[in-house]
Design an enzyme around this catalytic site. Structure first.
Site, mmCIF file in Angstrom:
data_model
loop_
_atom_site.group_PDB
_atom_site.id
_atom_site.type_symbol
_atom_site.label_atom_id
_atom_site.label_comp_id
_atom_site.label_asym_id
_atom_site.label_seq_id
_atom_site.Cartn_x
_atom_site.Cartn_y
_atom_site.Cartn_z
ATOM 1 N N ASP A 111 -12.968 6.338 -7.366
ATOM 2 C CA ASP A 111 -12.667 5.396 -6.299
ATOM 3 C C ASP A 111 -12.576 3.992 -6.885
ATOM 4 O O ASP A 111 -13.560 3.456 -7.414
ATOM 5 C CB ASP A 111 -13.761 5.458 -5.224
ATOM 6 C CG ASP A 111 -13.384 4.716 -3.953
ATOM 7 O OD1 ASP A 111 -12.605 3.760 -4.027
ATOM 8 O OD2 ASP A 111 -13.890 5.098 -2.881
ATOM 9 N N HIS B 124 -7.208 3.021 2.600
ATOM 10 C CA HIS B 124 -7.696 3.162 1.220
ATOM 11 C C HIS B 124 -7.523 4.594 0.729
ATOM 12 O O HIS B 124 -7.738 5.550 1.472
ATOM 13 C CB HIS B 124 -9.168 2.769 1.131
ATOM 14 C CG HIS B 124 -9.707 2.786 -0.273
ATOM 15 N ND1 HIS B 124 -9.132 2.046 -1.295
ATOM 16 C CD2 HIS B 124 -10.743 3.467 -0.830
ATOM 17 C CE1 HIS B 124 -9.814 2.263 -2.422
ATOM 18 N NE2 HIS B 124 -10.780 3.127 -2.160
ATOM 19 N N TRP B 125 -7.126 4.706 -0.552
ATOM 20 C CA TRP B 125 -6.977 5.988 -1.234
ATOM 21 C C TRP B 125 -7.987 6.097 -2.373
ATOM 22 O O TRP B 125 -8.308 5.100 -3.022
ATOM 23 C CB TRP B 125 -5.585 6.124 -1.843
ATOM 24 C CG TRP B 125 -4.436 6.230 -0.911
ATOM 25 C CD1 TRP B 125 -3.537 5.250 -0.600
ATOM 26 C CD2 TRP B 125 -4.027 7.384 -0.176
ATOM 27 N NE1 TRP B 125 -2.595 5.719 0.288
ATOM 28 C CE2 TRP B 125 -2.875 7.034 0.558
ATOM 29 C CE3 TRP B 125 -4.521 8.689 -0.076
ATOM 30 C CZ2 TRP B 125 -2.202 7.933 1.384
ATOM 31 C CZ3 TRP B 125 -3.861 9.591 0.755
ATOM 32 C CH2 TRP B 125 -2.718 9.215 1.472
ATOM 33 N N CYS C 171 -4.650 0.766 -4.399
ATOM 34 C CA CYS C 171 -5.477 1.971 -4.490
ATOM 35 C C CYS C 171 -4.651 3.236 -4.727
ATOM 36 O O CYS C 171 -5.045 4.116 -5.513
ATOM 37 C CB CYS C 171 -6.351 2.130 -3.250
ATOM 38 S SG CYS C 171 -5.448 2.027 -1.681
ATOM 39 N N TRP D 41 0.853 -1.186 0.000
ATOM 40 C CA TRP D 41 0.000 0.000 0.000
ATOM 41 C C TRP D 41 0.889 1.236 0.000
ATOM 42 O O TRP D 41 1.838 1.318 0.779
ATOM 43 C CB TRP D 41 -0.866 -0.054 1.252
ATOM 44 C CG TRP D 41 -1.941 0.973 1.407
ATOM 45 C CD1 TRP D 41 -3.204 0.923 0.894
ATOM 46 C CD2 TRP D 41 -1.881 2.185 2.181
ATOM 47 N NE1 TRP D 41 -3.929 2.025 1.287
ATOM 48 C CE2 TRP D 41 -3.128 2.812 2.090
ATOM 49 C CE3 TRP D 41 -0.879 2.789 2.951
ATOM 50 C CZ2 TRP D 41 -3.419 4.018 2.714
ATOM 51 C CZ3 TRP D 41 -1.168 3.996 3.576
ATOM 52 C CH2 TRP D 41 -2.418 4.585 3.451
#
Length: 221
Positions: free
Chosen positions: A119, A102-103, A162, A26
């Site tokens: 998204d 989460h991005w 993400c 991540w």
């Protein structure tokens, strides 16, 4: 030891940050912030002041701020009302500290007075993005409430890409803005294989910039 690999504009990348690009990892604030800095200073410099990339740390501050006066101190110098496009990386962390899981990407388009939210996990960051949009509203230079739209977005196939989707979607939108004057997303282009290729590409770019930076430092009297 976690040595500095690259100092670029306002970004500082350490070895642990760059290693995240090797995957499967991540991406953190530092890597996404560097990508935004690179877009503004190099890749899309031709777009000039029509576009602004707000770093993840400032975006998180905007989301969590409860003091309008304090928020104004940060946002008024950015002159958002004069920008055609505003890019922000949205994190699902609920505090001002680094973290989250989460991005997603939030883009404000001044001409249409619209926030577009991209998204890669079907809008799960929507509440966070909407909160940021509402905090930005008083600084957009318009009396009309901006629309908020969940845009079609390529879907990530794992739990860690993400951040790369945010970088790649931002890059694709800016390229369309540069060439066609209108940022729209070519959905078919951003595939899992493309994301993997981009991880390697950004890693090579950082290595190249680091070597150039070292050479420049060595040449100084």
């Amino acid at each position: 030891m976690d040595p500095v690999v690259l100092s670029y504009q306002d970004s500082l990348l350490r070895r642990s940050d760059v290693s995240l690009l090797e995957g499967p990892h991540w991406l953190n604030d530092q890597v996404i912030g560097f990508a935004f800095e690179y877009f503004a200073a190099n890749r899309f410099r031709v777009l000039g002041k029509s576009i602004i990339f707000i770093c993840p740390q400032v975006t998180q501050f905007i989301k969590c701020s409860s003091c309008p006066d304090e928020l104004g101190l940060f946002l008024e110098p950015l002159d958002l009302a004069s920008r055609h496009w505003v890019f922000l990386a949205v994190n699902d962390n609920s505090s001002q500290t680094s973290g989250g899981s989460h991005w997603s990407l939030l883009v404000y388009h001044h001409k249409s007075n619209q926030f577009a939210h991209y998204d890669s996990q079907c809008g799960i960051n929507s509440l966070h993005a909407r909160r940021i949009a509402s905090k930005l509203q008083p600084f957009l230079g318009t009396n009309r409430m901006a629309l908020f739209v969940e845009e079609p977005c390529p879907s990530q196939q794992n739990g860690y890409d993400c951040g790369m989707y945010v970088i790649c979607i931002a890059e694709a939108l800016c390229e369309k803005a540069r060439v066609e004057g209108i940022p729209h997303l070519p959905l078919q282009m951003i595939t899992p294989a493309y994301i993997s290729e981009k991880r390697a590409e950004w890693s090579r770019l950082i290595q190249s910039l680091s070597q150039s930076d070292s050479c420049c430092s060595l040449s100084l009297p």
